[in-house]
Scaffold this motif. Structure first.
Motif, PDB file in Angstrom:
ATOM      1  N   LEU A 102       0.764  -1.228   0.009  1.00  0.00           N
ATOM      2  CA  LEU A 102       0.039  -0.062  -0.069  1.00  0.00           C
ATOM      3  C   LEU A 102       0.864   1.177   0.130  1.00  0.00           C
ATOM      4  N   ASP A 103       0.414   2.239  -0.455  1.00  0.00           N
ATOM      5  CA  ASP A 103       1.076   3.697  -0.542  1.00  0.00           C
ATOM      6  C   ASP A 103       0.384   4.445   0.779  1.00  0.00           C
ATOM      7  N   VAL A 104       1.362   4.744   1.666  1.00  0.00           N
ATOM      8  CA  VAL A 104       1.054   4.942   2.919  1.00  0.00           C
ATOM      9  C   VAL A 104       1.514   6.602   3.277  1.00  0.00           C
ATOM     10  N   LEU A 105       0.851   7.214   4.029  1.00  0.00           N
ATOM     11  CA  LEU A 105       1.192   8.495   4.394  1.00  0.00           C
ATOM     12  C   LEU A 105       1.079   8.659   5.773  1.00  0.00           C
ATOM     13  N   THR A 120       9.004   5.897  13.345  1.00  0.00           N
ATOM     14  CA  THR A 120       7.782   5.376  12.682  1.00  0.00           C
ATOM     15  C   THR A 120       7.783   4.958  11.522  1.00  0.00           C
ATOM     16  N   ALA A 121       8.280   6.051  10.676  1.00  0.00           N
ATOM     17  CA  ALA A 121       8.357   5.586   9.135  1.00  0.00           C
ATOM     18  C   ALA A 121       9.275   4.231   8.870  1.00  0.00           C
ATOM     19  N   MET A 123       9.439   1.860  11.057  1.00  0.00           N
ATOM     20  CA  MET A 123       8.583   0.717  11.491  1.00  0.00           C
ATOM     21  C   MET A 123       7.579   0.586  10.501  1.00  0.00           C
ATOM     22  N   ILE A 124       6.953   1.460   9.937  1.00  0.00           N
ATOM     23  CA  ILE A 124       5.871   1.032   8.978  1.00  0.00           C
ATOM     24  C   ILE A 124       6.634   0.375   7.799  1.00  0.00           C
ATOM     25  N   HIS A 125       7.641   0.885   7.103  1.00  0.00           N
ATOM     26  CA  HIS A 125       8.486   0.532   6.039  1.00  0.00           C
ATOM     27  C   HIS A 125       8.793  -1.235   6.281  1.00  0.00           C
ATOM     28  N   ASP A 126       9.065  -1.545   7.756  1.00  0.00           N
ATOM     29  CA  ASP A 126       9.343  -2.911   7.708  1.00  0.00           C
ATOM     30  C   ASP A 126       8.078  -3.578   7.682  1.00  0.00           C
ATOM     31  N   LEU A 127       6.607  -3.035   7.544  1.00  0.00           N
ATOM     32  CA  LEU A 127       5.657  -3.843   7.202  1.00  0.00           C
ATOM     33  C   LEU A 127       5.170  -4.121   5.638  1.00  0.00           C
ATOM     34  N   GLY A 128       6.200  -3.599   4.980  1.00  0.00           N
ATOM     35  CA  GLY A 128       5.902  -4.075   3.379  1.00  0.00           C
ATOM     36  C   GLY A 128       5.124  -3.127   2.608  1.00  0.00           C
ATOM     37  N   VAL A 132       6.009   4.715   1.801  1.00  0.00           N
ATOM     38  CA  VAL A 132       5.890   5.440   2.733  1.00  0.00           C
ATOM     39  C   VAL A 132       6.342   7.018   2.637  1.00  0.00           C
ATOM     40  N   ARG A 133       5.416   7.741   2.817  1.00  0.00           N
ATOM     41  CA  ARG A 133       5.677   9.068   2.929  1.00  0.00           C
ATOM     42  C   ARG A 133       5.482   9.629   4.157  1.00  0.00           C
ATOM     43  N   THR A 134       6.040  10.857   4.296  1.00  0.00           N
ATOM     44  CA  THR A 134       5.638  11.627   5.900  1.00  0.00           C
ATOM     45  C   THR A 134       5.253  13.062   5.626  1.00  0.00           C
TER      46      THR A 134
END
Length: 175
Positions: A102-105, A120-121, A123-128, A132-134
């Motif tokens: 998924l594309d996550v903000l 946190t970014a 940590m999210i990146h490690d979920l595949g 990931v954008r901030t």
């Protein structure tokens, strides 16, 4: 070390910046334009607590229905210039759910040192997720601890400041 009763408190810090709801309307509109121009995310994640309001506001502006939260913090209290833990504390990481491809903000209210957002970014990146954008409403450059400019570490920044920021939803905003 806590100051003793005979040690004067530091007075060289600038006064806090008290943002209004109108300031935040402008800031979220700015962030929404920047995010949309780079492609719409599929999921908006707010960092609990401060990032919840801007995350929900951005999700509405971007018409994103998938909004999630994760509790990550370094501050030990809610006070102005509060002490920080060296490593962010994470609670309930399962609240992020499935993010694969998924594309996550990732959204927070403020980046001081940038440590919480970067942690946190990762940590999210490690979920595949696919991306990931901030995004943050503000960066406090007086506390920025990273060697690079905030614009290189954070994808979307609504404003920069050199002092503590107090948001309208915070108790100390009642002055």
């Amino acid at each position: 070390m806590a100051p003793s009763t005979t040690t004067p408190l530091r007075t060289d810090r600038p006064d806090p910046l008290f943002l209004t709801w109108d300031d935040l309307t402008t800031a979220t509109a700015t962030l929404a334009r920047l995010v949309a121009a780079a492609g719409m995310p599929q999921v908006v994640v707010g960092v609990v607590r401060g990032g919840m309001i801007p995350a929900a506001w951005l999700a509405h502006r971007l018409a994103i229905r998938d909004v999630r939260t994760v509790e990550v913090t370094r501050t030990t209290t809610d006070g102005v210039n509060a002490d920080k833990n060296m490593i962010p504390t994470v609670r309930h990481p399962a609240s992020l759910g499935e993010l694969t491809d998924l594309d996550v903000l990732l959204v927070d209210d403020i980046a001081g040192s940038g440590v919480t957002l970067a942690y946190t970014a990762r940590m999210i990146h490690d979920l595949g997720p696919a991306r990931v954008r901030t995004a943050v409403l503000a960066v406090n450059r007086a506390n920025w601890a990273q060697s690079c400019d905030p614009h290189r570490a954070i994808d979307y920044i609504a404003s920069l400041t050199d002092t503590w920021v107090v948001f309208p939803w915070e108790e100390q905003h009642e002055r």
